[in-house]
Motif scaffolding. Structure first.
Motif, PDB file in Angstrom:
ATOM      1  N   UNK B  37      -3.316   8.314   3.025  1.00 30.91           N
ATOM      2  CA  UNK B  37      -3.867   7.566   2.090  1.00 30.91           C
ATOM      3  C   UNK B  37      -2.814   7.408   0.991  1.00 30.91           C
ATOM      4  N   UNK B  40      -0.071   4.993   1.714  1.00 32.16           N
ATOM      5  CA  UNK B  40      -0.364   3.561   1.866  1.00 32.16           C
ATOM      6  C   UNK B  40      -0.886   3.049   0.489  1.00 32.16           C
ATOM      7  N   UNK B  41      -1.203   4.009  -0.701  1.00 31.13           N
ATOM      8  CA  UNK B  41      -1.237   3.514  -1.912  1.00 31.13           C
ATOM      9  C   UNK B  41       0.170   3.360  -2.534  1.00 31.13           C
ATOM     10  N   UNK B  44       1.525   0.052  -1.494  1.00 28.72           N
ATOM     11  CA  UNK B  44       0.981  -1.036  -2.434  1.00 28.72           C
ATOM     12  C   UNK B  44       2.021  -1.211  -3.762  1.00 28.72           C
ATOM     13  N   UNK B  47       4.932  -2.729  -2.960  1.00 31.07           N
ATOM     14  CA  UNK B  47       5.200  -4.017  -2.757  1.00 31.07           C
ATOM     15  C   UNK B  47       5.061  -5.027  -4.058  1.00 31.07           C
ATOM     16  N   UNK B  53       6.017  -8.032   0.842  1.00 33.05           N
ATOM     17  CA  UNK B  53       4.778  -7.459   1.687  1.00 33.05           C
ATOM     18  C   UNK B  53       5.769  -6.455   2.555  1.00 33.05           C
ATOM     19  N   UNK B  55       4.280  -4.594   5.854  1.00 32.46           N
ATOM     20  CA  UNK B  55       3.311  -4.711   6.584  1.00 32.46           C
ATOM     21  C   UNK B  55       2.835  -2.958   7.184  1.00 32.46           C
ATOM     22  N   UNK B  56       1.698  -2.662   7.272  1.00 32.14           N
ATOM     23  CA  UNK B  56       1.404  -1.195   7.574  1.00 32.14           C
ATOM     24  C   UNK B  56       2.030  -0.937   9.094  1.00 32.14           C
ATOM     25  N   UNK B  57       2.261  -2.102   9.720  1.00 23.46           N
ATOM     26  CA  UNK B  57       2.817  -1.732  11.027  1.00 23.46           C
ATOM     27  C   UNK B  57       3.938  -0.914  11.015  1.00 23.46           C
TER      28      UNK B  57
END
Lengths: 401, 81
Positions: B37, B40-41, B44, B47, B53, B55-57
């Motif tokens: 988490x 991922x934050x 962001x 970004x 962007x 991508x989470x991929x």
């Protein structure tokens, strides 16, 4: 060669560090189910305040009767996929009933809600497409993204401006599927549906709303937050589950897209698993009819939700969101959350213990979910038990007024 | 060729609870001890900082700060055409 399970060592250590004394959430056994709101756990009669049984329909005599009849008439299971021998009259009737509830052209029923997300998200968005998801999305949405060949982008939870910003950066080339939830299951907070739909429309994207925790809970006929917000026909896809308000198991996706039915041949989690047993389909069909036509269950659910929210708020607890059938009590200290969860259980109240990474913002939650079947007295007992235990553990310092 | 490494190291600082020395070879999971988490934050945040962007991929292949900087550099170049 190392052990395949060595990778789980950090998780094993983390679990051991939680310090459960008598029981832990994965060891809870419902020894006897007395009603939608009561069970015997460890020999003790316990109020169930964490079952997502929002409308309390699991023991509705009409649902049970329908399930019995289907069981007698069609047997214990279909033993086959929907695209082979697993489509019975009941499956078609259930799909028609849900489509009717939403005023939608198409509905597909899946064997679980998890599969409904995996199948629809993972199939609709392909290699050249983009899926934009809310940061607090359920595990099934994240896993659907993992299985999809699409590009995955995440936007800040419930933040239309952040969604707008990310859609602008993506430009106009790719097809975009936005995925959000109606009611988020951990904190019980609702999506700002109108604002998100407005952003979606401005960028020409498609929107899928997961109403797992909001079917039967919001809207005039229980369709969910999309109905309450008056945007049902602005939303391209709604997915949901039968394992909460509908009181059984299964999932669905509704849409007006003219080519929607091709998913029956394209969605592998639809094709390559057995369909729902006839008895499950029959009770789901009855429950969908009930939730659409009997608003009194919804009204009772909301009375209970407000009573619990008010009770816990005035006791001094810090709650996750505005009143909804999911009421999450925030506990700052992780060990205290574990201890309170266990003491609540020992004192006859079952709630959900939720911790990171299953929760947003690193929160430790004692998550309650209400049912229309709870009595006022039961809700009072839940509040009183929470308050008494929190005071004896000095989580709440102020003496009761 | 843009170089995002220094800026990313600066962005990491407020989240560097362990106070480890951050270099291109630092790993997010082991050295910084970030969970998924937090990662991922942080994506962001990058970004928004670089106006791109991510991508989470891409995440499974990005284990070190240097790998993230390379990916960000490429995304910036792609954006600028």
């Amino acid at each position: 060669m190392a052990d395949l399970f060595d990778k789980f060592d950090p998780m094993i250590r983390a679990r051991e560090a939680l310090g459960f004394v008598d029981s832990s959430p994965i060891d809870v056994v419902m020894e006897q189910i007395i009603s939608p709101t009561e069970a015997v756990i460890k020999g003790k009669r316990t109020i169930l305040a964490g079952t997502n049984n929002y409308l309390g329909l699991t023991f509705d005599p009409r649902c049970i009767k329908a399930a019995h009849e289907a069981l007698d008439a069609a047997g214990t299971g279909t033993t086959g996929s929907r695209v082979l021998n697993g489509t019975y009259t009941g499956h078609k009737a259930l799909e028609a009933a849900i489509a009717r509830l939403y005023g939608a052209e198409h509905c597909m029923v899946f064997s679980t809600g998890f599969l409904a997300n995996i199948a629809s998200i993972g199939t609709i968005a392909g290699k050249d497409d983009v899926i934009v998801i809310d940061a607090d999305s359920h595990a099934s949405i994240y896993d659907a993204c993992k299985m999809s060949d699409a590009t995955i982008v995440r936007f800040k939870h419930n933040d239309p401006d952040d969604l707008d910003k990310r859609l602008r950066r993506l430009g106009t080339d790719a097809n975009v599927l936005i995925v959000i939830e109606g009611l988020y299951s951990m904190l019980g907070d609702k999506a700002p549906m109108k604002e998100l739909v407005e952003v979606k429309n401005r960028h020409g994207a498609a929107l899928m709303v997961d109403e797992a925790h909001s079917l039967g809970v919001f809207g005039e006929t229980g369709c969910g937050v999309v109905q309450e917000a008056g945007v049902m026909h602005d939303v391209e896809f709604v997915v949901g589950t039968f394992s909460k308000s509908v009181g059984t198991i299964g999932g669905y996706c509704v849409s007006n897209h003219p080519k929607f039915e091709i998913l029956r041949l394209a969605a592998r989690p639809y094709m390559f698993t057995a369909s729902l047993p006839p008895s499950v389909v029959a009770s789901a069909l009855k429950a969908v009819e009930i939730l659409g036509s009997e608003p009194q269950h919804r009204e009772k659910l909301w009375r209970n939700a407000r009573q619990l929210h008010e009770g816990l708020t005035s006791a001094g607890f810090n709650l996750g969101a505005a009143p909804s059938p999911v009421v999450a009590v925030k506990i700052d200290d992780r060990d205290m959350a574990v201890r309170l969860w266990e003491q609540l259980l020992n004192n006859g109240v079952y709630v959900n213990l939720a911790m990171p990474p299953a929760t947003p913002q690193g929160l430790n939650l004692l998550r309650c979910s209400l049912s229309a079947a709870h009595t006022e007295e039961q809700v009072r007992t839940i509040v009183d038990t929470f308050e008494r235990l929190a005071r004896s553990n000095s989580v709440l310092s102020q003496p009761a007024a | 060729m843009s170089n995002a490494l220094d800026e990313i190291v600066t962005l990491i600082a407020p989240h560097n609870r362990k106070g480890v020395a951050v270099t291109a070879s630092s790993t997010f999971a082991t050295d910084l001890e970030w969970d998924s988490l937090t990662v991922m934050d942080f994506v962001a945040e990058m970004e928004d900082h670089f106006d791109i962007i991510i991508p989470l991929n891409l995440l499974p292949d990005l284990e070190t700060v240097g790998q993230v900087a390379d990916a960000v550099n490429q995304l910036i170049e792609k954006k600028n055409g």
